[in-house]
Design an enzyme around this catalytic site. Sequence first.
Site, PDB file in Angstrom:
ATOM      1  N   ARG A  60       0.806  -1.227   0.000  1.00 53.95           N
ATOM      2  CA  ARG A  60       0.000   0.000   0.000  1.00 53.95           C
ATOM      3  C   ARG A  60       0.838   1.275   0.000  1.00 53.95           C
ATOM      4  O   ARG A  60       0.370   2.339   0.364  1.00 53.95           O
ATOM      5  CB  ARG A  60      -0.976   0.040   1.168  1.00 53.95           C
ATOM      6  CG  ARG A  60      -1.944  -1.141   1.162  1.00 53.95           C
ATOM      7  CD  ARG A  60      -3.103  -0.908   2.091  1.00 53.95           C
ATOM      8  NE  ARG A  60      -3.949  -2.082   2.091  1.00 53.95           N
ATOM      9  CZ  ARG A  60      -3.763  -3.129   2.894  1.00 53.95           C
ATOM     10  NH1 ARG A  60      -2.772  -3.103   3.772  1.00 53.95           N
ATOM     11  NH2 ARG A  60      -4.569  -4.152   2.826  1.00 53.95           N
ATOM     12  N   LYS A  67       2.510  11.363 -11.744  1.00 48.52           N
ATOM     13  CA  LYS A  67       1.738  10.345 -12.467  1.00 48.52           C
ATOM     14  C   LYS A  67       2.615   9.114 -12.635  1.00 48.52           C
ATOM     15  O   LYS A  67       3.768   9.219 -13.064  1.00 48.52           O
ATOM     16  CB  LYS A  67       1.358  10.849 -13.856  1.00 48.52           C
ATOM     17  CG  LYS A  67       0.199  11.820 -13.894  1.00 48.52           C
ATOM     18  CD  LYS A  67      -0.214  11.965 -15.345  1.00 48.52           C
ATOM     19  CE  LYS A  67      -1.224  13.049 -15.548  1.00 48.52           C
ATOM     20  NZ  LYS A  67      -1.543  13.197 -16.993  1.00 48.52           N
ATOM     21  N   GLU A  99       9.641  18.543 -25.428  1.00 45.03           N
ATOM     22  CA  GLU A  99       8.857  18.875 -24.227  1.00 45.03           C
ATOM     23  C   GLU A  99       9.401  20.150 -23.570  1.00 45.03           C
ATOM     24  O   GLU A  99       8.644  20.905 -22.964  1.00 45.03           O
ATOM     25  CB  GLU A  99       8.854  17.701 -23.240  1.00 45.03           C
ATOM     26  CG  GLU A  99       8.297  16.381 -23.806  1.00 45.03           C
ATOM     27  CD  GLU A  99       6.765  16.304 -23.881  1.00 45.03           C
ATOM     28  OE1 GLU A  99       6.086  17.317 -23.591  1.00 45.03           O
ATOM     29  OE2 GLU A  99       6.256  15.227 -24.247  1.00 45.03           O
ATOM     30  N   LYS A 151       6.322  22.993 -14.958  1.00 37.35           N
ATOM     31  CA  LYS A 151       5.446  21.832 -14.791  1.00 37.35           C
ATOM     32  C   LYS A 151       4.925  21.763 -13.354  1.00 37.35           C
ATOM     33  O   LYS A 151       3.734  21.528 -13.123  1.00 37.35           O
ATOM     34  CB  LYS A 151       6.155  20.526 -15.169  1.00 37.35           C
ATOM     35  CG  LYS A 151       5.199  19.336 -14.991  1.00 37.35           C
ATOM     36  CD  LYS A 151       5.516  18.109 -15.783  1.00 37.35           C
ATOM     37  CE  LYS A 151       4.413  17.067 -15.538  1.00 37.35           C
ATOM     38  NZ  LYS A 151       4.726  15.754 -16.088  1.00 37.35           N
ATOM     39  N   GLU A 164      -5.366  16.512 -12.539  1.00 37.40           N
ATOM     40  CA  GLU A 164      -5.830  16.741 -13.907  1.00 37.40           C
ATOM     41  C   GLU A 164      -7.325  16.975 -14.033  1.00 37.40           C
ATOM     42  O   GLU A 164      -8.047  16.214 -14.666  1.00 37.40           O
ATOM     43  CB  GLU A 164      -5.389  15.583 -14.817  1.00 37.40           C
ATOM     44  CG  GLU A 164      -5.598  15.903 -16.293  1.00 37.40           C
ATOM     45  CD  GLU A 164      -4.546  15.284 -17.203  1.00 37.40           C
ATOM     46  OE1 GLU A 164      -4.086  14.181 -16.922  1.00 37.40           O
ATOM     47  OE2 GLU A 164      -4.225  15.930 -18.207  1.00 37.40           O
ATOM     48  N   ARG A 207      -4.088  21.438 -15.970  1.00 39.03           N
ATOM     49  CA  ARG A 207      -2.987  20.562 -16.348  1.00 39.03           C
ATOM     50  C   ARG A 207      -3.031  20.188 -17.827  1.00 39.03           C
ATOM     51  O   ARG A 207      -2.010  19.846 -18.419  1.00 39.03           O
ATOM     52  CB  ARG A 207      -3.033  19.303 -15.468  1.00 39.03           C
ATOM     53  CG  ARG A 207      -1.784  18.472 -15.496  1.00 39.03           C
ATOM     54  CD  ARG A 207      -1.810  17.404 -14.407  1.00 39.03           C
ATOM     55  NE  ARG A 207      -0.631  16.564 -14.534  1.00 39.03           N
ATOM     56  CZ  ARG A 207      -0.091  15.851 -13.538  1.00 39.03           C
ATOM     57  NH1 ARG A 207      -0.641  15.874 -12.357  1.00 39.03           N
ATOM     58  NH2 ARG A 207       0.975  15.138 -13.729  1.00 39.03           N
ATOM     59  N   ASN A 219      -0.546  19.400 -22.483  1.00 44.38           N
ATOM     60  CA  ASN A 219      -0.752  18.538 -23.647  1.00 44.38           C
ATOM     61  C   ASN A 219      -0.683  19.294 -24.964  1.00 44.38           C
ATOM     62  O   ASN A 219      -1.089  18.773 -26.004  1.00 44.38           O
ATOM     63  CB  ASN A 219      -2.096  17.809 -23.545  1.00 44.38           C
ATOM     64  CG  ASN A 219      -2.049  16.729 -22.485  1.00 44.38           C
ATOM     65  OD1 ASN A 219      -1.030  16.071 -22.307  1.00 44.38           O
ATOM     66  ND2 ASN A 219      -3.140  16.567 -21.762  1.00 44.38           N
ATOM     67  N   HIS A 251       0.043  17.511 -28.211  1.00 45.35           N
ATOM     68  CA  HIS A 251      -0.123  16.084 -27.959  1.00 45.35           C
ATOM     69  C   HIS A 251      -1.320  15.461 -28.667  1.00 45.35           C
ATOM     70  O   HIS A 251      -1.347  14.250 -28.875  1.00 45.35           O
ATOM     71  CB  HIS A 251      -0.223  15.813 -26.452  1.00 45.35           C
ATOM     72  CG  HIS A 251       1.111  15.853 -25.751  1.00 45.35           C
ATOM     73  ND1 HIS A 251       1.916  16.978 -25.741  1.00 45.35           N
ATOM     74  CD2 HIS A 251       1.794  14.914 -25.050  1.00 45.35           C
ATOM     75  CE1 HIS A 251       3.024  16.716 -25.047  1.00 45.35           C
ATOM     76  NE2 HIS A 251       2.970  15.475 -24.620  1.00 45.35           N
ATOM     77  N   HIS A 278      -0.325  12.335 -30.534  1.00 47.86           N
ATOM     78  CA  HIS A 278      -0.810  10.976 -30.254  1.00 47.86           C
ATOM     79  C   HIS A 278      -1.365  10.315 -31.509  1.00 47.86           C
ATOM     80  O   HIS A 278      -1.213   9.108 -31.711  1.00 47.86           O
ATOM     81  CB  HIS A 278      -1.894  11.007 -29.165  1.00 47.86           C
ATOM     82  CG  HIS A 278      -1.353  11.290 -27.795  1.00 47.86           C
ATOM     83  ND1 HIS A 278      -2.096  11.918 -26.820  1.00 47.86           N
ATOM     84  CD2 HIS A 278      -0.137  11.048 -27.236  1.00 47.86           C
ATOM     85  CE1 HIS A 278      -1.358  12.033 -25.719  1.00 47.86           C
ATOM     86  NE2 HIS A 278      -0.166  11.523 -25.949  1.00 47.86           N
ATOM     87  N   HIS A 307       7.893   9.651 -28.962  1.00 45.06           N
ATOM     88  CA  HIS A 307       6.837  10.530 -28.468  1.00 45.06           C
ATOM     89  C   HIS A 307       7.187  12.009 -28.685  1.00 45.06           C
ATOM     90  O   HIS A 307       6.385  12.790 -29.197  1.00 45.06           O
ATOM     91  CB  HIS A 307       6.602  10.244 -26.983  1.00 45.06           C
ATOM     92  CG  HIS A 307       5.644  11.171 -26.330  1.00 45.06           C
ATOM     93  ND1 HIS A 307       4.286  11.159 -26.584  1.00 45.06           N
ATOM     94  CD2 HIS A 307       5.850  12.183 -25.430  1.00 45.06           C
ATOM     95  CE1 HIS A 307       3.699  12.109 -25.868  1.00 45.06           C
ATOM     96  NE2 HIS A 307       4.620  12.747 -25.157  1.00 45.06           N
TER      97      HIS A 307
END
Length: 364
Positions: free
Chosen positions: A124, A146, A188, A230, A240, A244, A248, A251, A255, A268
């Site tokens: 946990r 994340k 980025e 960031k 998010e 946030r 992107n 992106h 993507h 990426h």
Amino acid sequence: MSASDTIRIHLPDDRNYEIRIGTGLMDQAHSWQGLPKAGAAVIVTNVTVAPLYAQRLREQLSAIYPRVDVVTLPDGEQHKDWASLNRICDHLLGEALDRKTVLFALGGGVIGDMTGFAAAIYMRGVSFVQVPTTLLAQVDSSVGGKTAINHPLGKNMIGAFYQPVRVIADLDTLDSLPDRELSAGLAEVIKYGPIADAGFLTWIEDNLDALRARDKRALAHAVRRSCEIKAQVVGQDEREQGLRAILNFGHTIGHAIEAGLGYGAWLHGEAVGCGMVLAADLSHRLGLMPSQFVDRLRTVIERAGLPVQPPRLGGERYLQLMRVDKKADAGAIRFVLIEELGRAGLHAVPDARIVETLAAYGAA
Ligand code: NAD
Ligand code: MG
């Protein structure tokens, strides 16, 4: 020689932590002092990074922890999966390591995301330290909390929000990074300018050659400013809900390029670089930005060693790919567009406009 700089991240519930950025950090005792006390540390890394840095990190940690293990996983995004996560858990349980054990993620974003997720769920939750060794990981994935693995039905679909107790970004590790990976990380870095800091975009333009030559002073500033931006954005929106999303920028089309060509064909960062050029063009087409901005962004992305010509997947295919992307709503596809230099927002864009942009770049 060594020099370093510290960013303090403030989060609710005593989860504050430091990001240390500099040269020579890996081999400095100070980098590893003051972490949670434990009987064991476990370095999680991969077959590419282990021969480069695992022994050095192990030596440092051995001065602090009675026991230091190394778990070496296969390299690649395709291994960011249940099998690798299990290998980490199998090791921890197999060796009967307790809930005080500290995990160290030594590698790029793939290792950081998986190790963070393992730390979030083992007993946990155990402490973990990010030791990012790619530019992308230093400016993006190691900040923000994340963590995830991929599922055959979607990237990063199984994960948790979980913060590290420290981030050690040793710029010297970037010396061994392939040029193509460095450029992908620069995409980025460039992103943070138009969405949050016009002055930073100018600084990047002035220092791009130094960055590509891996000049440590230039890298230190790029990593520092990227992490600050960031952290500031994420600090206002840890889970998010809205803001946030500006991270992107580039992106949505990025993507689509990655998925359309098959994951791995483009890195990426390469797809995001190209996606930013097209999102800049859309910002112009919707009357938000002058055409000079599009030229400016395309030039800096090209100079970073990134592709600016999108693959010709066809307009309909692009639309289809962007609709399945999780950022798309039922109606018009929403894009992060630049509203003025240093400010971005989400905008629903009519399909016709998207196809116009794609056609202008020979991709429709
Ligand atoms: P990566 O981890 O696959 O690293 C790229 C390549 O460089 C790999 O082959 C790796 O073994 C190698 N490498 C790493 N460090 C090296 C070094 N110092 N010298 C030589 N080779 C080295 O890719 P990445 O670009 O670092 O990260 C991409 C991942 O990050 C994706 O899985 C993405 O989903 C994730 N990500 C997460 C977040 C987040 O907020 N958590 C944000 C962005 C990206
Ligand atoms: Mg990204």
